[in-house]
Design a protein around this motif. Structure first.
Motif, PDB file in Angstrom:
ATOM      1  N   MET A  51       0.841  -1.184   0.000  1.00  0.00           N
ATOM      2  CA  MET A  51       0.000   0.000   0.000  1.00  0.00           C
ATOM      3  C   MET A  51       0.886   1.248   0.000  1.00  0.00           C
ATOM      4  O   MET A  51       1.923   1.274   0.639  1.00  0.00           O
ATOM      5  CB  MET A  51      -0.906  -0.019   1.223  1.00  0.00           C
ATOM      6  N   ASN A  52       0.465   2.250  -0.733  1.00  0.00           N
ATOM      7  CA  ASN A  52       1.282   3.469  -0.771  1.00  0.00           C
ATOM      8  C   ASN A  52       0.416   4.742  -0.640  1.00  0.00           C
ATOM      9  O   ASN A  52       0.621   5.715  -1.338  1.00  0.00           O
ATOM     10  CB  ASN A  52       2.165   3.502  -2.013  1.00  0.00           C
ATOM     11  N   LYS A  53      -0.497   4.702   0.294  1.00  0.00           N
ATOM     12  CA  LYS A  53      -1.393   5.838   0.512  1.00  0.00           C
ATOM     13  C   LYS A  53      -0.644   7.099   0.957  1.00  0.00           C
ATOM     14  O   LYS A  53      -0.885   8.186   0.454  1.00  0.00           O
ATOM     15  CB  LYS A  53      -2.407   5.445   1.596  1.00  0.00           C
ATOM     16  N   GLU A  54       0.266   6.938   1.909  1.00  0.00           N
ATOM     17  CA  GLU A  54       1.026   8.090   2.393  1.00  0.00           C
ATOM     18  C   GLU A  54       1.980   8.608   1.319  1.00  0.00           C
ATOM     19  O   GLU A  54       2.133   9.813   1.147  1.00  0.00           O
ATOM     20  CB  GLU A  54       1.796   7.736   3.662  1.00  0.00           C
ATOM     21  N   THR A  55       2.595   7.700   0.583  1.00  0.00           N
ATOM     22  CA  THR A  55       3.491   8.099  -0.502  1.00  0.00           C
ATOM     23  C   THR A  55       2.715   8.881  -1.561  1.00  0.00           C
ATOM     24  O   THR A  55       3.188   9.902  -2.061  1.00  0.00           O
ATOM     25  CB  THR A  55       4.182   6.865  -1.121  1.00  0.00           C
ATOM     26  N   GLN A  56       1.509   8.427  -1.879  1.00  0.00           N
ATOM     27  CA  GLN A  56       0.674   9.157  -2.842  1.00  0.00           C
ATOM     28  C   GLN A  56       0.302  10.543  -2.309  1.00  0.00           C
ATOM     29  O   GLN A  56       0.234  11.512  -3.072  1.00  0.00           O
ATOM     30  CB  GLN A  56      -0.583   8.349  -3.188  1.00  0.00           C
ATOM     31  N   SER A  57       0.096  10.651  -1.015  1.00  0.00           N
ATOM     32  CA  SER A  57      -0.196  11.951  -0.400  1.00  0.00           C
ATOM     33  C   SER A  57       1.008  12.887  -0.530  1.00  0.00           C
ATOM     34  O   SER A  57       0.860  14.073  -0.835  1.00  0.00           O
ATOM     35  CB  SER A  57      -0.571  11.765   1.068  1.00  0.00           C
ATOM     36  N   ILE A  58       2.192  12.349  -0.337  1.00  0.00           N
ATOM     37  CA  ILE A  58       3.418  13.151  -0.489  1.00  0.00           C
ATOM     38  C   ILE A  58       3.562  13.603  -1.946  1.00  0.00           C
ATOM     39  O   ILE A  58       3.889  14.764  -2.212  1.00  0.00           O
ATOM     40  CB  ILE A  58       4.651  12.356  -0.010  1.00  0.00           C
ATOM     41  N   ILE A  59       3.297  12.709  -2.880  1.00  0.00           N
ATOM     42  CA  ILE A  59       3.349  13.072  -4.301  1.00  0.00           C
ATOM     43  C   ILE A  59       2.366  14.206  -4.586  1.00  0.00           C
ATOM     44  O   ILE A  59       2.713  15.185  -5.257  1.00  0.00           O
ATOM     45  CB  ILE A  59       3.045  11.849  -5.199  1.00  0.00           C
ATOM     46  N   ARG A  60       1.140  14.084  -4.083  1.00  0.00           N
ATOM     47  CA  ARG A  60       0.145  15.152  -4.298  1.00  0.00           C
ATOM     48  C   ARG A  60       0.618  16.469  -3.705  1.00  0.00           C
ATOM     49  O   ARG A  60       0.444  17.533  -4.311  1.00  0.00           O
ATOM     50  CB  ARG A  60      -1.205  14.750  -3.703  1.00  0.00           C
ATOM     51  N   ASN A  61       1.245  16.410  -2.532  1.00  0.00           N
ATOM     52  CA  ASN A  61       1.763  17.638  -1.917  1.00  0.00           C
ATOM     53  C   ASN A  61       2.886  18.255  -2.739  1.00  0.00           C
ATOM     54  O   ASN A  61       2.937  19.481  -2.903  1.00  0.00           O
ATOM     55  CB  ASN A  61       2.240  17.362  -0.484  1.00  0.00           C
ATOM     56  N   ILE A  62       3.774  17.423  -3.244  1.00  0.00           N
ATOM     57  CA  ILE A  62       4.853  17.938  -4.106  1.00  0.00           C
ATOM     58  C   ILE A  62       4.254  18.612  -5.336  1.00  0.00           C
ATOM     59  O   ILE A  62       4.588  19.757  -5.650  1.00  0.00           O
ATOM     60  CB  ILE A  62       5.823  16.803  -4.523  1.00  0.00           C
ATOM     61  N   GLU A  63       3.377  17.906  -6.023  1.00  0.00           N
ATOM     62  CA  GLU A  63       2.801  18.444  -7.257  1.00  0.00           C
ATOM     63  C   GLU A  63       1.922  19.660  -7.002  1.00  0.00           C
ATOM     64  O   GLU A  63       1.946  20.614  -7.784  1.00  0.00           O
ATOM     65  CB  GLU A  63       2.042  17.343  -7.994  1.00  0.00           C
TER      66      GLU A  63
END
Length: 156
Positions: free
Chosen positions: A1-13
């Protein structure tokens, strides 16, 4: 699962090209900078806009190298490149912007393939984990964007 990683990606973008809570996005503000003004230092001292851009780029390079676990790139090398001497023939605004965007795209691309467990891993040769690195990376961009926006306003 990569929910937190996806959240970090959204924050970067979102920070770079979206509608961040703090105001306008990084690229939107950087694209307003006039190349003629990038070498000027407010009050003749401090950092110029181009120095700030290449400082941000250096830490994007560092972040990418740590994510890729590239052993050839030593953290000391990045520290030496930090606040480097800017050669206007090499360190142009256009080149810096292109490299900054490319590095951020590469960071996001590497993160797309990571599971959340990696966020707990310690960053090589550092006393912190990838969660701390990535959140700090986002904050670092915001901090220096504020400086660039302020200097740019002073020069108008």
């Amino acid at each position: 699962m990569n929910k937190e990683t996806q959240s970090i990606i959204r924050n970067i973008e979102n920070t770079l090209k979206g509608q961040p809570w703090f105001g306008r996005a990084v690229y939107e503000i950087l694209e307003e900078v006039k190349e003629d003004d990038v070498h000027k230092k407010p009050g003749g001292k401090g950092h110029s806009i181009i120095e700030l851009l290449y400082h941000m780029l250096n830490w994007a390079d560092f972040t990418l190298s740590r994510l890729k676990k590239n052993p050839e790139l030593n953290p000391v090398d990045f520290e030496k490149m930090d606040w480097r001497e800017i050669d206007p023939a090499i360190h142009t605004w256009k080149n810096g912007m292109e490299h900054l965007k490319k590095k951020h795209e590469q960071i996001v691309s590497v993160l797309q393939n990571k599971e959340d467990d990696f966020l707990k891993e310690k960053v090589e040769e550092r006393e912190y984990n990838f969660r701390f690195l990535l959140n700090g990376f986002i904050q670092h961009n915001i901090y220096h964007l504020g400086q660039i926006a302020y200097i740019n306003k002073l020069q108008q």
